[in-house]
Design an enzyme around this catalytic site. Structure first.
Site, short mmCIF file in Angstrom:
data_model
loop_
_atom_site.label_atom_id
_atom_site.label_comp_id
_atom_site.label_asym_id
_atom_site.label_seq_id
_atom_site.Cartn_x
_atom_site.Cartn_y
_atom_site.Cartn_z
N PRO A 2 5.78 -39.46 -2.31
CA PRO A 2 5.65 -39.54 -3.47
C PRO A 2 5.31 -40.90 -4.31
O PRO A 2 6.05 -41.84 -4.09
CB PRO A 2 6.97 -38.91 -4.16
CG PRO A 2 7.89 -38.96 -3.03
CD PRO A 2 7.26 -39.46 -1.79
N GLU A 3 4.44 -41.18 -5.31
CA GLU A 3 4.27 -42.35 -5.89
C GLU A 3 4.50 -42.03 -7.21
O GLU A 3 5.11 -40.66 -7.70
CB GLU A 3 2.64 -42.69 -5.64
CG GLU A 3 2.13 -42.91 -4.15
CD GLU A 3 0.92 -43.38 -4.33
OE1 GLU A 3 0.31 -44.08 -5.04
OE2 GLU A 3 0.06 -42.79 -3.26
N HIS A 106 16.83 -29.80 7.39
CA HIS A 106 16.93 -31.41 6.69
C HIS A 106 17.31 -30.96 5.23
O HIS A 106 16.73 -31.71 4.38
CB HIS A 106 15.59 -31.70 6.62
CG HIS A 106 14.94 -31.88 8.18
ND1 HIS A 106 15.60 -32.71 9.22
CD2 HIS A 106 13.85 -31.32 8.60
CE1 HIS A 106 14.94 -32.71 10.08
NE2 HIS A 106 13.84 -31.55 9.88
N ARG A 124 12.06 -36.82 7.08
CA ARG A 124 11.86 -38.15 7.78
C ARG A 124 12.92 -38.95 7.42
O ARG A 124 13.22 -40.07 8.12
CB ARG A 124 10.51 -38.76 7.35
CG ARG A 124 9.42 -38.12 8.08
CD ARG A 124 8.23 -38.62 7.73
NE ARG A 124 7.81 -39.95 8.33
CZ ARG A 124 6.67 -40.68 8.17
NH1 ARG A 124 5.80 -40.16 7.34
NH2 ARG A 124 6.39 -41.64 8.82
N LYS A 166 -3.75 -67.06 -4.62
CA LYS A 166 -3.37 -66.30 -3.46
C LYS A 166 -4.41 -65.67 -2.43
O LYS A 166 -5.36 -65.37 -3.02
CB LYS A 166 -2.41 -64.93 -4.06
CG LYS A 166 -1.48 -65.54 -4.81
CD LYS A 166 -0.24 -66.41 -4.11
CE LYS A 166 1.05 -66.54 -4.67
NZ LYS A 166 0.95 -66.96 -6.03
#
Length: 287
Positions: A2-3, A106, A124, A166
DNA sequence: AAGAGGCCCTGATAGC
DNA sequence: TGCTATCAGGGCCTCT
């Protein structure tokens, strides 16, 4: 998984369900998430009211009635499920990775309320739950994070101050939460496609126009995704409940060897690896 | 000091 | 069918 947009959708559903509700009990089946869940976690949550549900970056922030906080980070594969206490049936599914049914394995953390419970599932175990004791410590925790793209401080002078001179490529910067918060691997590719910037471009060589595009499309891509209910990568048949549809709108992500969708562009989408993460772009229209 | 890469973990899928 | 290799949306840590 998820973002920012996906976490925002989860937060909204969660808010509707648990705000101002009292936690009756917490059961932990497995403490070994990304960080080990504190041994006092259950006792501290027990009996507390959740007085606010917020989101910052990819974190869900539960405010408890003693001005402490519980952070939830879903990592790559974390999902939340709301179940009826008695019938064990999923009422609402805050899932973007699994089928809408409660997975069999899980289910690491159970937060039990009067009439329902929340289950944190994470195959995970890259996600975590963390207690923060005071508002000061919460500010401290997030002080290492850059602004969200929606924040007015994410502006041209900020980008210039961070990126000028940069050498690091711009895609890595978009993934760097210290620079900007909430963007992950999918949306980084999408934002750069919209901005017509090659993900390998060295950040120090970006122009004012590039800055403007990054600022504009970061907001736009994330907002669009939130409107569509986020992205669900893994699709299951007979999907019911909450499931996003933004993945149908990916312009580059997971479209290797397919045609560039920009009008009049004859490019083919390329996949490369930048810092071990898949990166998708069109080398004809992204310069 | 900045930046690249390794690593934590399980599961789905591709290829043989 | 069953093995193995590869890959996955995050982010911290280490090494150069």
């Amino acid at each position: 998984m998820p973002e920012l947009p996906e976490v925002e959708i989860v937060k909204r559903s969660l808010k509707n369900n648990i705000e101002n509700k009292k936690i009756k009990k917490v059961i932990i089946k497995n403490r070994n998430l990304r960080f080990k869940i504190h041994k006092k976690f259950e006792n501290i949550l027990k009996g507390k009211f959740i007085i606010n549900v917020q989101r910052f970056s990819k974190y869900i922030i539960l405010t408890l009635d003693n001005n402490s906080y519980c952070l939830i980070h879903l990592g790559m594969s974390g999902t939340l499920h709301i179940l009826n206490n008695n019938k064990k049936k999923v009422i609402t599914n805050l899932s973007f990775y699994h089928s809408p049914n409660l997975p069999k394995k899980h289910n690491h953390v159970h937060i039990i309320f009067d009439k329902f419970k929340i289950i944190y599932n994470d195959p995970r175990r890259f996600g975590f739950l963390k207690l923060i004791e005071t508002p000061n410590k919460l500010r401290g925790f997030f002080s290492n994070y850059g602004p969200e793209p929606f924040d007015e401080t994410f502006n041209i002078s900020y980008l210039k101050s961070k990126l000028n001179y940069k050498s690091k490529n711009i895609k890595n910067y978009l993934l760097d939460q210290k620079f900007v918060s909430g963007i992950g691997n999918i949306y980084a590719s999408e934002i750069l496609f919209n901005s017509k910037i090659n993900p390998q471009r060295s950040s120090g060589h970006l122009t004012q126009e590039d800055y403007k595009n990054i600022i504009f499309f970061s907001k736009k891509v994330l907002n669009n995704s939130i409107k569509k209910g986020g992205s669900t990568i893994q699709n299951f048949k007979n999907t019911k409940g909450y499931s996003g549809s933004f993945q149908k709108e990916f312009k580059v992500y997971d479209r290797e060897n397919e045609k560039c969708l920009k009008k009049n562009c004859k490019g083919i989408i390329k996949k490369i690896v930048i810092s071990n993460r898949s990166t998708f772009f069109c080398d004809l229209c992204q310069k």
